[in-house]
Design a protein around this motif. Structure first.
Motif, PDB file in Angstrom:
ATOM      1  N   LEU A 155     127.305  -0.899  41.151  1.00 48.92           N
ATOM      2  CA  LEU A 155     126.137  -0.918  40.276  1.00 48.92           C
ATOM      3  C   LEU A 155     126.569  -1.110  38.833  1.00 48.92           C
ATOM      4  O   LEU A 155     127.568  -0.552  38.406  1.00 48.92           O
ATOM      5  N   PRO A 156     125.834  -1.910  38.090  1.00 52.28           N
ATOM      6  CA  PRO A 156     126.149  -2.079  36.674  1.00 52.28           C
ATOM      7  C   PRO A 156     125.820  -0.818  35.887  1.00 52.28           C
ATOM      8  O   PRO A 156     124.652  -0.500  35.672  1.00 52.28           O
TER       9      PRO A 156
ATOM     10  N   TRP B  10     127.382  -5.738  54.798  1.00 55.24           N
ATOM     11  CA  TRP B  10     126.716  -4.477  55.107  1.00 55.24           C
ATOM     12  C   TRP B  10     126.741  -3.562  53.887  1.00 55.24           C
ATOM     13  O   TRP B  10     125.743  -2.958  53.497  1.00 55.24           O
ATOM     14  N   GLN B  11     127.923  -3.528  53.247  1.00 59.53           N
ATOM     15  CA  GLN B  11     128.043  -2.671  52.060  1.00 59.53           C
ATOM     16  C   GLN B  11     127.150  -3.168  50.928  1.00 59.53           C
ATOM     17  O   GLN B  11     126.491  -2.377  50.254  1.00 59.53           O
ATOM     18  N   SER B  12     127.097  -4.494  50.732  1.00 59.03           N
ATOM     19  CA  SER B  12     126.242  -5.039  49.682  1.00 59.03           C
ATOM     20  C   SER B  12     124.779  -4.737  49.964  1.00 59.03           C
ATOM     21  O   SER B  12     124.003  -4.456  49.050  1.00 59.03           O
ATOM     22  N   ALA B  13     124.407  -4.776  51.257  1.00 59.17           N
ATOM     23  CA  ALA B  13     123.028  -4.454  51.628  1.00 59.17           C
ATOM     24  C   ALA B  13     122.720  -3.009  51.244  1.00 59.17           C
ATOM     25  O   ALA B  13     121.655  -2.706  50.699  1.00 59.17           O
ATOM     26  N   LEU B  14     123.687  -2.114  51.500  1.00 58.13           N
ATOM     27  CA  LEU B  14     123.503  -0.708  51.117  1.00 58.13           C
ATOM     28  C   LEU B  14     123.308  -0.574  49.610  1.00 58.13           C
ATOM     29  O   LEU B  14     122.455   0.174  49.134  1.00 58.13           O
ATOM     30  N   VAL B  15     124.136  -1.316  48.862  1.00 52.61           N
ATOM     31  CA  VAL B  15     124.045  -1.248  47.401  1.00 52.61           C
ATOM     32  C   VAL B  15     122.671  -1.732  46.939  1.00 52.61           C
ATOM     33  O   VAL B  15     122.033  -1.116  46.089  1.00 52.61           O
ATOM     34  N   LEU B  16     122.220  -2.837  47.539  1.00 54.06           N
ATOM     35  CA  LEU B  16     120.912  -3.364  47.148  1.00 54.06           C
ATOM     36  C   LEU B  16     119.807  -2.368  47.488  1.00 54.06           C
ATOM     37  O   LEU B  16     118.850  -2.201  46.727  1.00 54.06           O
ATOM     38  N   LEU B  17     119.977  -1.671  48.619  1.00 57.70           N
ATOM     39  CA  LEU B  17     119.018  -0.636  48.976  1.00 57.70           C
ATOM     40  C   LEU B  17     118.988   0.436  47.880  1.00 57.70           C
ATOM     41  O   LEU B  17     117.922   0.840  47.403  1.00 57.70           O
ATOM     42  N   ALA B  18     120.195   0.854  47.451  1.00 56.17           N
ATOM     43  CA  ALA B  18     120.279   1.875  46.406  1.00 56.17           C
ATOM     44  C   ALA B  18     119.628   1.370  45.118  1.00 56.17           C
ATOM     45  O   ALA B  18     118.887   2.101  44.448  1.00 56.17           O
ATOM     46  N   SER B  20     117.301  -0.865  44.805  1.00 56.00           N
ATOM     47  CA  SER B  20     115.845  -0.961  44.925  1.00 56.00           C
ATOM     48  C   SER B  20     115.209   0.428  44.832  1.00 56.00           C
ATOM     49  O   SER B  20     114.173   0.600  44.199  1.00 56.00           O
ATOM     50  N   ILE B  21     115.865   1.439  45.444  1.00 58.05           N
ATOM     51  CA  ILE B  21     115.320   2.799  45.348  1.00 58.05           C
ATOM     52  C   ILE B  21     115.327   3.263  43.891  1.00 58.05           C
ATOM     53  O   ILE B  21     114.345   3.806  43.388  1.00 58.05           O
ATOM     54  N   LEU B  22     116.452   2.980  43.215  1.00 64.51           N
ATOM     55  CA  LEU B  22     116.556   3.411  41.814  1.00 64.51           C
ATOM     56  C   LEU B  22     115.492   2.755  40.949  1.00 64.51           C
ATOM     57  O   LEU B  22     114.820   3.419  40.149  1.00 64.51           O
ATOM     58  N   SER B  23     115.333   1.441  41.103  1.00 57.29           N
ATOM     59  CA  SER B  23     114.366   0.786  40.226  1.00 57.29           C
ATOM     60  C   SER B  23     112.940   1.168  40.625  1.00 57.29           C
ATOM     61  O   SER B  23     112.047   1.199  39.785  1.00 57.29           O
ATOM     62  N   PHE B  24     112.773   1.527  41.905  1.00 59.65           N
ATOM     63  CA  PHE B  24     111.465   2.037  42.329  1.00 59.65           C
ATOM     64  C   PHE B  24     111.186   3.387  41.670  1.00 59.65           C
ATOM     65  O   PHE B  24     110.101   3.632  41.136  1.00 59.65           O
ATOM     66  N   LEU B  25     112.226   4.255  41.687  1.00 59.18           N
ATOM     67  CA  LEU B  25     112.036   5.609  41.159  1.00 59.18           C
ATOM     68  C   LEU B  25     111.915   5.642  39.638  1.00 59.18           C
ATOM     69  O   LEU B  25     111.497   6.639  39.071  1.00 59.18           O
ATOM     70  N   LEU B  26     112.310   4.535  39.006  1.00 59.50           N
ATOM     71  CA  LEU B  26     112.316   4.489  37.540  1.00 59.50           C
ATOM     72  C   LEU B  26     110.994   4.960  36.944  1.00 59.50           C
ATOM     73  O   LEU B  26     110.968   5.732  35.985  1.00 59.50           O
ATOM     74  N   ILE B  27     109.882   4.517  37.550  1.00 62.43           N
ATOM     75  CA  ILE B  27     108.594   4.883  36.953  1.00 62.43           C
ATOM     76  C   ILE B  27     108.271   6.357  37.165  1.00 62.43           C
ATOM     77  O   ILE B  27     107.480   6.928  36.433  1.00 62.43           O
ATOM     78  N   PHE B  28     108.919   6.990  38.169  1.00 66.03           N
ATOM     79  CA  PHE B  28     108.664   8.417  38.365  1.00 66.03           C
ATOM     80  C   PHE B  28     109.473   9.261  37.403  1.00 66.03           C
ATOM     81  O   PHE B  28     109.125  10.399  37.115  1.00 66.03           O
ATOM     82  N   LEU B  29     110.577   8.675  36.906  1.00 65.62           N
ATOM     83  CA  LEU B  29     111.406   9.399  35.943  1.00 65.62           C
ATOM     84  C   LEU B  29     110.682   9.579  34.615  1.00 65.62           C
ATOM     85  O   LEU B  29     111.009  10.445  33.826  1.00 65.62           O
ATOM     86  N   THR B  30     109.686   8.742  34.363  1.00 64.80           N
ATOM     87  CA  THR B  30     108.994   8.842  33.081  1.00 64.80           C
ATOM     88  C   THR B  30     108.035  10.024  33.062  1.00 64.80           C
ATOM     89  O   THR B  30     107.393  10.283  32.063  1.00 64.80           O
ATOM     90  N   GLY B  31     107.931  10.756  34.170  1.00 61.99           N
ATOM     91  CA  GLY B  31     106.958  11.837  34.236  1.00 61.99           C
ATOM     92  C   GLY B  31     105.791  11.369  35.071  1.00 61.99           C
ATOM     93  O   GLY B  31     105.894  11.272  36.277  1.00 61.99           O
ATOM     94  N   LEU B 280     119.169  -8.432  37.593  1.00 61.92           N
ATOM     95  CA  LEU B 280     120.553  -8.408  37.108  1.00 61.92           C
ATOM     96  C   LEU B 280     121.451  -7.720  38.131  1.00 61.92           C
ATOM     97  O   LEU B 280     122.550  -8.195  38.430  1.00 61.92           O
ATOM     98  N   ALA B 281     120.979  -6.595  38.672  1.00 58.93           N
ATOM     99  CA  ALA B 281     121.800  -5.861  39.634  1.00 58.93           C
ATOM    100  C   ALA B 281     122.058  -6.693  40.882  1.00 58.93           C
ATOM    101  O   ALA B 281     123.170  -6.725  41.400  1.00 58.93           O
ATOM    102  N   ILE B 282     121.036  -7.391  41.356  1.00 55.32           N
ATOM    103  CA  ILE B 282     121.215  -8.228  42.550  1.00 55.32           C
ATOM    104  C   ILE B 282     122.291  -9.278  42.295  1.00 55.32           C
ATOM    105  O   ILE B 282     123.190  -9.482  43.109  1.00 55.32           O
ATOM    106  N   PHE B 283     122.243  -9.917  41.118  1.00 52.38           N
ATOM    107  CA  PHE B 283     123.236 -10.944  40.836  1.00 52.38           C
ATOM    108  C   PHE B 283     124.635 -10.359  40.712  1.00 52.38           C
ATOM    109  O   PHE B 283     125.616 -10.936  41.181  1.00 52.38           O
ATOM    110  N   ILE B 284     124.731  -9.193  40.075  1.00 54.23           N
ATOM    111  CA  ILE B 284     126.050  -8.582  39.928  1.00 54.23           C
ATOM    112  C   ILE B 284     126.610  -8.218  41.310  1.00 54.23           C
ATOM    113  O   ILE B 284     127.784  -8.457  41.600  1.00 54.23           O
ATOM    114  N   VAL B 285     125.753  -7.684  42.175  1.00 52.02           N
ATOM    115  CA  VAL B 285     126.206  -7.330  43.526  1.00 52.02           C
ATOM    116  C   VAL B 285     126.637  -8.577  44.292  1.00 52.02           C
ATOM    117  O   VAL B 285     127.678  -8.591  44.961  1.00 52.02           O
TER     118      VAL B 285
END
Lengths: 306, 312
Positions: A155-156, B10-18, B20-31, B280-285
């Motif tokens: 992850l970046p 398989w590992q890259s798929a796991l990373v992408l899953l992570a 996607s979860i993180l960017s999904f949760l981003l809006i919940f982090l704002t309160g 950006l994360a998808i491309f880096i992965v």
């Protein structure tokens, strides 16, 4: 960048070629006398720079030439002492609000050092615990933790730090936590590798044979052996986290404006650089000096210990 | 090797899953995610509308699945600021970011490769000392500050280069130099160490003692064998350059994904922030994945131990 900088500052993929394998203790190499002298000099100069910055931060707790937040618009944007129109009472000049830049730089050292050290402690403790668990207990624990390591390494870091901070909001503590959580992986890898290597040593097996409990084995026999390589990584990580904090604050997602940081000063100075270059130059120079000092120290230490 | 690639996929798929979860949760982090999704001046019925429209009244796992399905359909929400599709905004800026990262990578290689090799061959002598000093300086300099200094000197005082924007080749020089400074320092140090280690190997000593020309030793024995770690890191540096561009693009008002993201943060434009992070994360992965595969192809030894990845 730092972490931000370049994100990457905190991911040095070339650091070890075989991350999953146990790290064997390297034989002590005696280089040519001249090389060793160069290395000792790195440690010395690096240590000296870092020592001076720490001293400045400590002094600024009790004394600065002026109160760091003392505003006077009549003194707005005074130039440094050698230029026309300078006031010798404000040797490095003043910012837009007429605040003394020297005093603010001194106070800014506190936040930089605090963020650097505290975030490394956060990342170090998380990484150490997870690395020990993975290396010592193995099995499922190890599988899950090392998978997490793989994921986080891909992850970046900078990008995540910016996005998370944008969501949870600014603040010194938030920056420390985010940078800590971004950097635990390196410690986990080193600790796991060293634990694997140390665990099967005779003195550990011996201690286990006479009935020592797991926590005693970890604290008394394994920890002391994995601290030296950990210290080197921690040192370098302090500098990359200082760079990251500065970049985050420069972008306006880091520390609140009420806390004086070098990155924040740069953020305020960035719009002013055609009229007062000194507002943009001094804070960046301060960051450069402290990061250079820490990296120099890290270089010296790593040649001695790794 | 097929097994290794499967494992990496398989590992890259796991990373992408992570990711996607993180960017999904981003809006919940704002309160309150609703507060983050509506403009600041929203009324109560707007709140209720948004809550329904985005399915925010549903359980979080359900919301996540919907988020992923929509993302696969290319729907990442609408920008608050531009009232257009967030994903196409980000994709529209992507070529600029790639251009900058590619030029920066080329610059990094062109400078660090010869300097690193020269430094290794003159280890301990004056060239090495100077190169090592500048490499250390390059990894210690805050990139955004270097950018500001370059603007002050070359755009302000000397008036040689434009301070910001994009479109002409002059405008890419300063951002590229700024982004690549860290990589140059980092790569010089890596190449120097890698080549110096190879120079001490027995096969190099043997080659030298049997009287081979220095040039042949350098090309056939030293460079080939030091290439593997260098190539890996080069690929990974491209990902790092993409991430680092967030900061530098902002300094130079370079119209890439990074600058868009920072502007969106200032405007609390969460759909765009989320799309930018995800893309950006998808491309880096993906780049890391490609590097891993190329690496295993370059170094046959990797095949023998598929459990221990090189770029992990």
């Amino acid at each position: 960048m730092s972490m931000l900088n370049q994100g990457t500052t905190d991911q040095l993929p070339g650091a070890d070629a075989n991350p999953s394998g146990p790290v064997a203790p390297a034989p002590v190499k005696l280089g040519k006398p001249r090389r060793r002298w160069v290395r000792n000099r790195s440690t010395l100069i690096g240590g000296l720079i870092v020592g001076i910055i720490i001293l400045v931060a400590l002094v600024s707790l009790f004394w600065t030439p002026h109160f760091y937040d003392e505003q006077d618009l009549n003194r707005s944007l005074l130039p440094p002492f050698w230029m026309d129109g300078a006031d010798p009472g404000y040797p490095l000049g003043t910012d837009l609000n007429g605040r003394d830049l020297l005093s603010r730089l001194m106070v800014g050292a506190q936040a930089s050092l605090f963020v650097g050290v505290a975030s490394v402690l956060v990342g170090g403790v998380i990484g150490m615990v997870l690395g020990l668990v993975a290396g010592f207990f193995g099995g499922w624990w190890e599988a899950i933790i090392m998978r997490l390591v793989d994921i986080q390494l891909s992850l970046p870091g900078v990008l995540l730090a910016i996005a998370v901070l944008a969501a949870i909001g600014k603040g010194l503590l938030n920056v420390v936590l985010v940078l800590g959580f971004v950097s635990w992986v390196q410690y986990a890898r080193i600790v796991r590798g060293s634990t694997l290597a140390v665990k099967s040593q005779e003195y550990v097996l011996g201690a286990r044979a006479i009935g020592a409990r797991n926590w005693r084995l970890i604290l008394r026999h394994i920890m002391p052996n994995i601290l030296p390589p950990l210290m080197v990584v921690a040192t370098i990580n302090v500098s990359s986290n200082i760079l990251s904090e500065a970049a985050l604050s420069y972008l306006g997602v880091g520390v609140n404006i009420s806390t004086v940081t070098w990155g924040g000063m740069l953020n305020e100075g960035k719009t002013l650089f055609d009229v007062s270059w000194w507002n943009a130059v001094w804070p960046g120079l301060a960051i450069l000096i402290v990061v250079f000092g820490i990296n120099l120290l890290g270089d010296g230490l790593s040649d001695g210990k790794m | 090797m097929g097994k290794l690639i499967l494992q990496r996929l398989w590992q890259s798929a796991l990373v992408l899953l992570a990711v996607s979860i993180l960017s999904f949760l981003l809006i919940f982090l704002t309160g309150d995610p609703v507060a983050a999704l509506v403009p600041l001046n929203a009324r109560q019925e707007d709140y209720d509308n948004i809550r329904q429209q985005y399915g925010l009244d549903q359980p979080i796992p359900v919301q996540y699945v919907q988020f992923v399905i929509k993302a696969f359909q290319g729907n990442m929400g609408e920008s608050f600021r531009y009232h257009t599709d967030a994903l196409s905004l980000v994709l529209g800026r992507l070529p600029n970011t790639f251009l900058l990262a590619a030029v920066s990578l080329a610059l990094s290689i062109l400078i660090s490769l010869p300097v690193g090799i020269m430094a290794a061959r003159s280890k301990g002598r004056i060239f090495d000392v100077i190169a090592s000093f500048f490499a250390l300086l390059a990894i210690s300099i805050p990139s955004f500050w270097l950018g500001v200094i370059l603007i002050i000197v070359f755009a302000g005082t000397l008036r040689w280069l434009p301070a910001s924007g994009s479109g002409s080749w002059q405008q890419i020089i300063m951002p590229a130099v700024t982004i690549s400074a860290f990589s140059i320092g980092f790569l010089i140090r890596l190449i120097r160490r890698s080549v110096a280690d190879t120079l001490q190997q027995q096969y190099v000593v043997t080659a030298r003692s049997k009287g081979l020309a220095e040039r042949v030793i350098a090309w056939r024995h030293v460079l080939r064998n030091s290439a593997i770690p260098i190539v890996t890191v080069l690929g990974l540096q491209f990902g790092a350059l993409l991430g680092g561009s967030v900061v530098v693009e902002t300094v130079f008002a370079w119209p890439g994904v990074g600058w868009l993201m920072i502007q969106s943060i200032e405007a609390r434009d969460l759909p765009v922030i989320r799309a930018a992070v995800l893309i950006l994360a998808i491309f880096i992965v993906l780049i890391n994945l490609a590097v891993d595969i190329i690496y295993s192809w370059l170094d046959p030894r990797i095949k023998l131990q598929p459990g221990k990845g090189a770029g992990a």
